[in-house]
Design a protein around this motif. Sequence first.
Motif, PDB file in Angstrom:
ATOM      1  N   LYS A  14      -3.756  -2.041 -10.882  1.00 35.96           N
ATOM      2  CA  LYS A  14      -4.938  -1.847 -11.734  1.00 35.96           C
ATOM      3  C   LYS A  14      -5.672  -0.562 -11.363  1.00 35.96           C
ATOM      4  CE  LYS A  14      -9.284  -4.102 -13.088  1.00 35.96           C
ATOM      5  NZ  LYS A  14     -10.138  -5.308 -12.889  1.00 35.96           N
ATOM      6  N   VAL A  15      -5.869  -0.326 -10.087  1.00 35.49           N
ATOM      7  CA  VAL A  15      -6.577   0.877  -9.632  1.00 35.49           C
ATOM      8  C   VAL A  15      -5.839   2.142 -10.072  1.00 35.49           C
ATOM      9  CG1 VAL A  15      -7.142   2.220  -7.557  1.00 35.49           C
ATOM     10  CG2 VAL A  15      -7.777  -0.191  -7.688  1.00 35.49           C
TER      11      VAL A  15
ATOM     12  N   ASP B 242       0.832  -1.201   0.000  1.00 32.68           N
ATOM     13  CA  ASP B 242       0.000   0.000   0.000  1.00 32.68           C
ATOM     14  C   ASP B 242       0.869   1.255   0.000  1.00 32.68           C
ATOM     15  OD1 ASP B 242      -2.632   1.409   0.435  1.00 32.68           O
ATOM     16  OD2 ASP B 242      -1.613   2.000   2.279  1.00 32.68           O
ATOM     17  N   ILE B 243       1.894   1.267   0.827  1.00 34.99           N
ATOM     18  CA  ILE B 243       2.801   2.413   0.891  1.00 34.99           C
ATOM     19  C   ILE B 243       3.591   2.556  -0.403  1.00 34.99           C
ATOM     20  CG2 ILE B 243       4.897   3.289   2.008  1.00 34.99           C
ATOM     21  CD1 ILE B 243       3.842   2.008   4.630  1.00 34.99           C
TER      22      ILE B 243
ATOM     23  N   TYR C 248     -10.474  -1.144   1.407  1.00 37.79           N
ATOM     24  CA  TYR C 248     -10.337   0.304   1.593  1.00 37.79           C
ATOM     25  C   TYR C 248     -10.255   1.078   0.282  1.00 37.79           C
ATOM     26  CZ  TYR C 248      -9.428  -1.090   6.382  1.00 37.79           C
ATOM     27  OH  TYR C 248      -9.537  -1.629   7.641  1.00 37.79           O
ATOM     28  N   TYR C 249     -10.331   0.374  -0.856  1.00 39.24           N
ATOM     29  CA  TYR C 249     -10.248   1.021  -2.164  1.00 39.24           C
ATOM     30  C   TYR C 249     -11.433   0.602  -3.029  1.00 39.24           C
ATOM     31  CZ  TYR C 249      -5.410   2.235  -1.067  1.00 39.24           C
ATOM     32  OH  TYR C 249      -4.285   2.752  -0.490  1.00 39.24           O
ATOM     33  N   ILE C 250     -11.894   1.531  -3.850  1.00 37.27           N
ATOM     34  CA  ILE C 250     -12.924   1.210  -4.837  1.00 37.27           C
ATOM     35  C   ILE C 250     -12.246   0.542  -6.020  1.00 37.27           C
ATOM     36  CG2 ILE C 250     -14.626   2.158  -6.439  1.00 37.27           C
ATOM     37  CD1 ILE C 250     -15.028   4.470  -4.423  1.00 37.27           C
TER      38      ILE C 250
ATOM     39  N   GLY D 248      -2.108  -7.726  -3.664  1.00 34.38           N
ATOM     40  CA  GLY D 248      -2.090  -6.288  -3.418  1.00 34.38           C
ATOM     41  C   GLY D 248      -1.406  -5.536  -4.537  1.00 34.38           C
ATOM     42  N   ILE D 249      -0.322  -6.106  -5.064  1.00 33.30           N
ATOM     43  CA  ILE D 249       0.388  -5.504  -6.194  1.00 33.30           C
ATOM     44  C   ILE D 249      -0.522  -5.413  -7.410  1.00 33.30           C
ATOM     45  CG2 ILE D 249       2.212  -5.960  -7.899  1.00 33.30           C
ATOM     46  CD1 ILE D 249       3.916  -7.018  -5.550  1.00 33.30           C
TER      47      ILE D 249
END
Length: 289
Positions: free
Chosen positions: A248-249, A85-86, A146-148, A242-243
């Motif tokens: 993609k986001v 995330d960071i 926590y993300y759309i 997560g990667i």
Amino acid sequence: MENKISAADLIINPDGSIYHLNLLPEDLAQTVITVGDPDRVSEISKHFDRIELKKGKREFITHTGYLGQRRITVISTGIGTDNIDIVFNELDALVNIDFESRMVKKDLTSLDIIRIGTSGAIQPDLPMGTILASSFGLGLDALMQYYIHELSVDERPILEAFHTHCAHIKGIHPYLTAADETLLQTIGADMEQGITVTAPGFYAPQGRQVRAKNSIPNFIALLNTFQHGKYRITNLEMETAGIYALAKVLGHKALSVNAILASRVNFEFSTTPNKVVDQAIRMVLDKLG
């Protein structure tokens, strides 16, 4: 007009570098290799023809240099999707936010991001020493709550099938994202491929039992019996999903390359782990060069 990003949302150090990574925008190449272990950064950059930059802060070590004419950044993320995330938000900020105006740039940059990491196989026909490219990342961690994010037409049926497969297990809220197809067909060519599960821990979250008792019995068997069409779950680790999802986001391309060091079904661990990791590194660099 788009809002200016606040100093609390995007922290920039006094020298103009991004908060955790300690990098300036010009420090970052368009091709990025991520590794978990900070010591592995130099194991990759030693193959470069020249290194122009070495920086580090906390577990985030960065080397940028050239392999032939290709400029590459290698960065360590540490373990887990909390660190992903960071790293991914800060990598994106370095290329897509103007640090002076604190505004998103009009023309966005898409990075090529390749993870070279270690993993354990959960299928009996995948021996230790296999180098595997993740066709999908299936996350069992909480990051993407926590993300759309939206599922593609290819991702949705696989995730729905996994929900059905695990319907009797409470508390699992998986997410699924595909690898970038171009990277999968180029860097991942000639590698084994499969769905990689990303767990939120190393022990019970990956079906290991030492002293603390697991709440999900037969976890490995639950995963390795899942199949949807030609897709099956092949391995377990702690960053890939997560990667893929954050890439993609944020509009970046990502591929995870896994050095298989353990056979979870045969209860074995490689006696030559460094050799296997080096093989994965050389396979990726050969295709980038």
